[in-house]
Design a protein around this motif. Structure first.
Motif, PDB file in Angstrom:
ATOM      1  N   PRO A 116      43.205  37.390  36.053  1.00  0.00           N
ATOM      2  CA  PRO A 116      42.389  38.069  37.059  1.00  0.00           C
ATOM      3  C   PRO A 116      42.245  39.574  36.825  1.00  0.00           C
ATOM      4  O   PRO A 116      41.154  40.117  36.974  1.00  0.00           O
ATOM      5  CB  PRO A 116      43.118  37.800  38.375  1.00  0.00           C
ATOM      6  CG  PRO A 116      43.958  36.608  38.125  1.00  0.00           C
ATOM      7  CD  PRO A 116      44.288  36.614  36.662  1.00  0.00           C
ATOM      8  N   ARG A 166      39.963  40.070  33.833  1.00  0.00           N
ATOM      9  CA  ARG A 166      38.566  39.785  34.225  1.00  0.00           C
ATOM     10  C   ARG A 166      37.988  40.948  35.019  1.00  0.00           C
ATOM     11  O   ARG A 166      36.840  41.349  34.811  1.00  0.00           O
ATOM     12  CB  ARG A 166      38.491  38.490  35.044  1.00  0.00           C
ATOM     13  CG  ARG A 166      38.571  37.244  34.220  1.00  0.00           C
ATOM     14  CD  ARG A 166      38.070  35.996  34.936  1.00  0.00           C
ATOM     15  NE  ARG A 166      38.340  35.912  36.347  1.00  0.00           N
ATOM     16  CZ  ARG A 166      39.408  35.336  36.909  1.00  0.00           C
ATOM     17  NH1 ARG A 166      40.320  34.800  36.142  1.00  0.00           N
ATOM     18  NH2 ARG A 166      39.558  35.303  38.209  1.00  0.00           N
ATOM     19  N   ALA A 167      38.772  41.479  35.943  1.00  0.00           N
ATOM     20  CA  ALA A 167      38.293  42.580  36.779  1.00  0.00           C
ATOM     21  C   ALA A 167      37.994  43.819  35.933  1.00  0.00           C
ATOM     22  O   ALA A 167      36.985  44.488  36.154  1.00  0.00           O
ATOM     23  CB  ALA A 167      39.318  42.906  37.862  1.00  0.00           C
ATOM     24  N   GLU A 227      34.722  43.047  34.167  1.00  0.00           N
ATOM     25  CA  GLU A 227      33.582  43.058  35.088  1.00  0.00           C
ATOM     26  C   GLU A 227      33.228  44.462  35.556  1.00  0.00           C
ATOM     27  O   GLU A 227      32.054  44.771  35.772  1.00  0.00           O
ATOM     28  CB  GLU A 227      33.878  42.147  36.284  1.00  0.00           C
ATOM     29  CG  GLU A 227      33.902  40.681  35.910  1.00  0.00           C
ATOM     30  CD  GLU A 227      34.540  39.782  36.962  1.00  0.00           C
ATOM     31  OE1 GLU A 227      34.962  40.281  38.035  1.00  0.00           O
ATOM     32  OE2 GLU A 227      34.628  38.562  36.704  1.00  0.00           O
ATOM     33  N   GLU A 228      34.226  45.318  35.712  1.00  0.00           N
ATOM     34  CA  GLU A 228      33.974  46.698  36.139  1.00  0.00           C
ATOM     35  C   GLU A 228      33.728  47.641  34.969  1.00  0.00           C
ATOM     36  O   GLU A 228      33.522  48.827  35.166  1.00  0.00           O
ATOM     37  CB  GLU A 228      35.147  47.221  36.980  1.00  0.00           C
ATOM     38  CG  GLU A 228      35.277  46.563  38.325  1.00  0.00           C
ATOM     39  CD  GLU A 228      34.112  46.847  39.260  1.00  0.00           C
ATOM     40  OE1 GLU A 228      33.416  47.880  39.092  1.00  0.00           O
ATOM     41  OE2 GLU A 228      33.896  46.035  40.176  1.00  0.00           O
ATOM     42  N   ARG A 281      38.267  50.607  40.847  1.00  0.00           N
ATOM     43  CA  ARG A 281      37.456  49.473  41.313  1.00  0.00           C
ATOM     44  C   ARG A 281      37.963  48.158  40.721  1.00  0.00           C
ATOM     45  O   ARG A 281      37.993  47.123  41.390  1.00  0.00           O
ATOM     46  CB  ARG A 281      35.985  49.679  40.964  1.00  0.00           C
ATOM     47  CG  ARG A 281      35.272  50.667  41.871  1.00  0.00           C
ATOM     48  CD  ARG A 281      33.753  50.582  41.753  1.00  0.00           C
ATOM     49  NE  ARG A 281      33.250  50.624  40.391  1.00  0.00           N
ATOM     50  CZ  ARG A 281      32.840  51.732  39.762  1.00  0.00           C
ATOM     51  NH1 ARG A 281      32.882  52.911  40.380  1.00  0.00           N
ATOM     52  NH2 ARG A 281      32.378  51.672  38.539  1.00  0.00           N
ATOM     53  N   ALA A 282      38.360  48.201  39.462  1.00  0.00           N
ATOM     54  CA  ALA A 282      38.860  46.993  38.802  1.00  0.00           C
ATOM     55  C   ALA A 282      40.141  46.501  39.469  1.00  0.00           C
ATOM     56  O   ALA A 282      40.324  45.290  39.655  1.00  0.00           O
ATOM     57  CB  ALA A 282      39.095  47.259  37.315  1.00  0.00           C
ATOM     58  N   ARG A 313      39.188  44.883  42.689  1.00  0.00           N
ATOM     59  CA  ARG A 313      38.545  43.597  42.395  1.00  0.00           C
ATOM     60  C   ARG A 313      39.605  42.563  42.006  1.00  0.00           C
ATOM     61  O   ARG A 313      39.547  41.413  42.438  1.00  0.00           O
ATOM     62  CB  ARG A 313      37.520  43.742  41.277  1.00  0.00           C
ATOM     63  CG  ARG A 313      36.808  42.433  40.945  1.00  0.00           C
ATOM     64  CD  ARG A 313      35.867  42.577  39.774  1.00  0.00           C
ATOM     65  NE  ARG A 313      34.696  43.326  40.126  1.00  0.00           N
ATOM     66  CZ  ARG A 313      33.468  42.816  40.176  1.00  0.00           C
ATOM     67  NH1 ARG A 313      33.252  41.552  39.900  1.00  0.00           N
ATOM     68  NH2 ARG A 313      32.448  43.573  40.481  1.00  0.00           N
ATOM     69  N   ALA A 314      40.576  42.975  41.206  1.00  0.00           N
ATOM     70  CA  ALA A 314      41.641  42.059  40.796  1.00  0.00           C
ATOM     71  C   ALA A 314      42.436  41.581  42.005  1.00  0.00           C
ATOM     72  O   ALA A 314      42.760  40.395  42.101  1.00  0.00           O
ATOM     73  CB  ALA A 314      42.570  42.729  39.787  1.00  0.00           C
ATOM     74  N   LEU A 364      40.369  38.967  43.599  1.00  0.00           N
ATOM     75  CA  LEU A 364      40.355  37.744  42.787  1.00  0.00           C
ATOM     76  C   LEU A 364      41.657  36.963  42.957  1.00  0.00           C
ATOM     77  O   LEU A 364      41.647  35.731  43.064  1.00  0.00           O
ATOM     78  CB  LEU A 364      40.158  38.081  41.305  1.00  0.00           C
ATOM     79  CG  LEU A 364      38.774  38.532  40.870  1.00  0.00           C
ATOM     80  CD1 LEU A 364      38.805  39.048  39.433  1.00  0.00           C
ATOM     81  CD2 LEU A 364      37.774  37.400  41.013  1.00  0.00           C
TER      82      LEU A 364
END
Length: 164
Positions: A84, A87-88, A91-92, A142-143, A146-147, A150
């Motif tokens: 996670p 991925r974050a 994605e960021e 931000r990541a 986001r994690a 998630l």
């Protein structure tokens, strides 16, 4: 002989006990995620987790890691199945040059293990020891948020599947 558990795998090493953990990870175990930055514990590029806590591997002698669980960025997931946090960060688009990112992820992982819902202030405080010279700090923050989301979603889904 020193026993070291890294990313769930046990290793027996005939290395001098005062050898920095970073050198063992990179040179003996071929785990290149943790980077040599300053060698003084001032940049965080070498950050790994030792029993769930973020540490500077350049300052941590092998003997202090013996018998403990070491987690490196390689232990968070794979290229095919990123975890996670990985991925974050993808994605960021939190990485620019990529040199600091493994250490950033490991410090963030240690935070999320301890606090699954950190505030912005808590994230900033936890990440303060790690430096990013490219200036992607806002993307990194931000990541991490986001994690956390998630991980909560995955945990909620697992809890829902576990109910009869």
């Amino acid at each position: 002989m020193i026993k070291l558990t890294v990313n769930g795998h046990e290793h027996e090493l005939e290395t001098e006990p005062d050898t920095p953990l970073l050198y063992v990870l990179r040179d003996e175990l071929a785990l290149s995620g943790a980077k040599f930055g300053c060698g003084l514990g001032q940049c965080g590029a070498c950050t790994v987790m030792l029993d769930g806590k973020a540490v500077f591997s350049c300052l941590t002698p092998l003997l202090l890691a013996a018998g403990k669980n070491v987690t490196t960025v390689e232990g968070l997931g794979t290229l095919e199945a990123p975890g996670p946090l990985q991925r974050a960060f993808i994605e960021e688009q939190a990485a620019q040059c990529g040199y600091c990112i493994a250490g950033m992820m490991m410090r963030a992982q240690a935070l999320l293990v301890k606090n699954s819902s950190p505030t912005d202030a808590e994230i900033r405080a936890a990440m303060e020891p790690n430096l990013c010279r490219c200036g992607t700090h806002m993307r990194i923050l931000r990541a991490i948020k986001r994690a956390a989301a998630l991980i909560k979603t995955a945990d909620a889904g697992a809890a829902g599947r576990a109910r009869p």
